[in-house]
Motif scaffolding. Structure first.
Motif, short mmCIF file in Angstrom:
data_model
loop_
_atom_site.label_atom_id
_atom_site.label_comp_id
_atom_site.label_asym_id
_atom_site.label_seq_id
_atom_site.Cartn_x
_atom_site.Cartn_y
_atom_site.Cartn_z
N SER A 196 0.82 -1.20 0.00
CA SER A 196 0.00 0.00 0.00
C SER A 196 0.87 1.26 0.00
O SER A 196 1.71 1.44 -0.88
N CYS A 218 0.12 -4.51 -3.40
CA CYS A 218 -1.02 -3.59 -3.46
C CYS A 218 -0.56 -2.15 -3.66
O CYS A 218 -0.89 -1.26 -2.89
N ASP A 247 -9.23 -4.89 -5.33
CA ASP A 247 -8.61 -3.77 -4.64
C ASP A 247 -9.05 -2.46 -5.32
O ASP A 247 -9.11 -2.38 -6.54
N ASP A 295 -14.86 -8.72 -0.13
CA ASP A 295 -14.42 -7.68 0.80
C ASP A 295 -13.27 -6.90 0.17
O ASP A 295 -12.15 -7.41 0.03
N VAL A 296 -13.53 -5.64 -0.18
CA VAL A 296 -12.52 -4.82 -0.84
C VAL A 296 -11.32 -4.57 0.07
O VAL A 296 -10.17 -4.60 -0.38
N ASN A 297 -11.57 -4.32 1.34
CA ASN A 297 -10.47 -4.07 2.28
C ASN A 297 -9.60 -5.30 2.44
O ASN A 297 -8.37 -5.21 2.49
N ARG A 298 -10.24 -6.46 2.53
CA ARG A 298 -9.45 -7.69 2.63
C ARG A 298 -8.68 -7.92 1.33
O ARG A 298 -7.54 -8.37 1.35
N HIS A 300 -7.37 -5.80 -0.56
CA HIS A 300 -6.18 -4.94 -0.55
C HIS A 300 -5.03 -5.60 0.21
O HIS A 300 -3.88 -5.58 -0.24
N SER A 301 -5.34 -6.21 1.36
CA SER A 301 -4.31 -6.80 2.22
C SER A 301 -4.01 -8.25 1.90
O SER A 301 -3.02 -8.80 2.40
#
Length: 354
Positions: A196, A218, A247, A295-298, A300-301
């Motif tokens: 990120s 990411c 993402d 899950d977009v947040n998941r 990403h990670s």
């Protein structure tokens, strides 16, 4: 005869340098094991300071915030490379890098500016965020909006940490990553890595300072900036990226844009690792569509080893081969150049203004 001796001495020195580059020093450890090490930046270097103006602190709610981490496994054949990780500590990641024969550190440096200045630079400066990243990375005056002295930048924090490690844990042969006078790191032995925000800073720093490799989870982003296309001290074939298609960096063309501006299209197409095997056509651009339950947040990670990463039915991480590829694939083995993707917008500010 004098010139012959000088020539032979020069050749010998070159041979020794080549040998040292090819064969990292062996560990001297009577009880080989994986070392998971920590130390506070403020205790290693008395010149280090917090920067409350950008919410960069040494302590918060009574807990230390400047804890740094290091990892090396003296049971594994050393590769002579040091990973500098620019994000929160990831023990699962460090366990894997150490299993590849890599040393790794995570340093505490003045990166608290991000929440203050956001993700969109002012219209007049398309390198605004990149300048802040570079100042945070090396502690030199690149930006007018932050003041980060050298002892609080990533570069000096990393040097000080490696000096400390070489003294406190000599079994790990950390001194190989320092110049003979200990005034700098051997950047030709360094792998810059991050996720990120950290992957974006890793890429920006590598454009400025030549390093061995860049691993970008990411990222990178800085979606309205053009520093990604600047001349690069680190050759483009040494940048490797991996992200999930859900993402948010994909919905706005941020990742594809940064990858193309970095020149990664010269080394192969975007490869979905879910349907490919190593070496993934020797590309530098990897994606996954692994199930993250939408899950977009998941998403990403999920590309980094850890709690969000995807596992198979047996409970094993599905991206083990990808992680090893990112950190160890020979940089001279590259894929076939790929044309620009017309669906990937390169000038997002102009396009969004329409």
């Amino acid at each position: 005869m004098k010139w012959t001796v000088v020539l032979l001495t020069a050749v010998s020195a070159l041979q020794v340098a080549t040998l040292n580059a090819a064969e990292p020093p062996a560990y001297r450890d009577k009880s080989p094991k994986r070392y998971d090490l920590t130390a506070r930046a403020s205790q290693i270097d008395p010149r280090a300071n917090p920067h409350p103006e950008i919410n960069f602190l040494f302590e918060k709610d009574g807990k230390p915030q400047d804890l740094q981490h290091a990892c090396v496994d003296t049971r594994v054949q050393p590769q002579g490379k040091l990973v500098i990780w620019l994000m929160g500590h990831s023990q699962p990641l460090f366990e894997r890098t150490s299993s590849y024969g890599l040393h790794a550190i995570r340093v505490h440096y003045a990166n608290g500016w991000f929440g203050q200045f956001g993700k969109e630079p002012p219209p007049a400066d398309d390198k605004f965020l990149g300048k802040i990243r570079l100042e945070a990375a090396n502690g030199e005056d690149f930006s007018d909006v932050v003041d980060i002295p050298k002892p609080d930048g990533m570069q000096e924090r990393a040097r000080q940490f490696v000096i400390w490690l070489s003294k406190e844990k000599p079994q790990g042969q950390w001194q190989q990553f320092l110049t003979p006078d200990h005034k700098d790191l051997r950047w030709d032995k360094v792998i810059m890595a991050g996720s990120s925000h950290g992957s974006t800073t890793a890429a920006r720093f590598a454009k400025h300072q030549q390093v061995d490799r860049v691993v970008m989870f990411c990222g990178p982003r800085d979606q309205y900036e053009t520093w990604q296309a600047l001349p690069s001290a680190t050759p483009a074939n040494r940048f490797f990226g991996f992200s999930h298609v859900l993402d948010g960096g994909w919905s706005g063309d941020h990742y594809c844009r940064s990858w193309e501006l970095l020149g990664l299209g010269e080394f192969g197409p975007i490869i979905n690792v879910d349907t490919a095997m190593p070496p993934y056509s020797n590309t530098r651009r990897l994606i996954t569509a692994a199930d993250v339950k939408g899950d977009v947040n998941r998403a990403h990670s999920s590309v980094v080893p850890g709690g969000a990463a995807v596992k198979d039915a047996s409970g094993k991480f599905i991206h083990e081969a990808v992680w090893r590829y990112l950190f160890t694939h020979p940089v001279d083995e590259v894929g076939t150049p790929t044309p620009h993707d017309p669906d990937c917008r390169l000038n997002l500010r102009k396009d969004n203004a329409k």
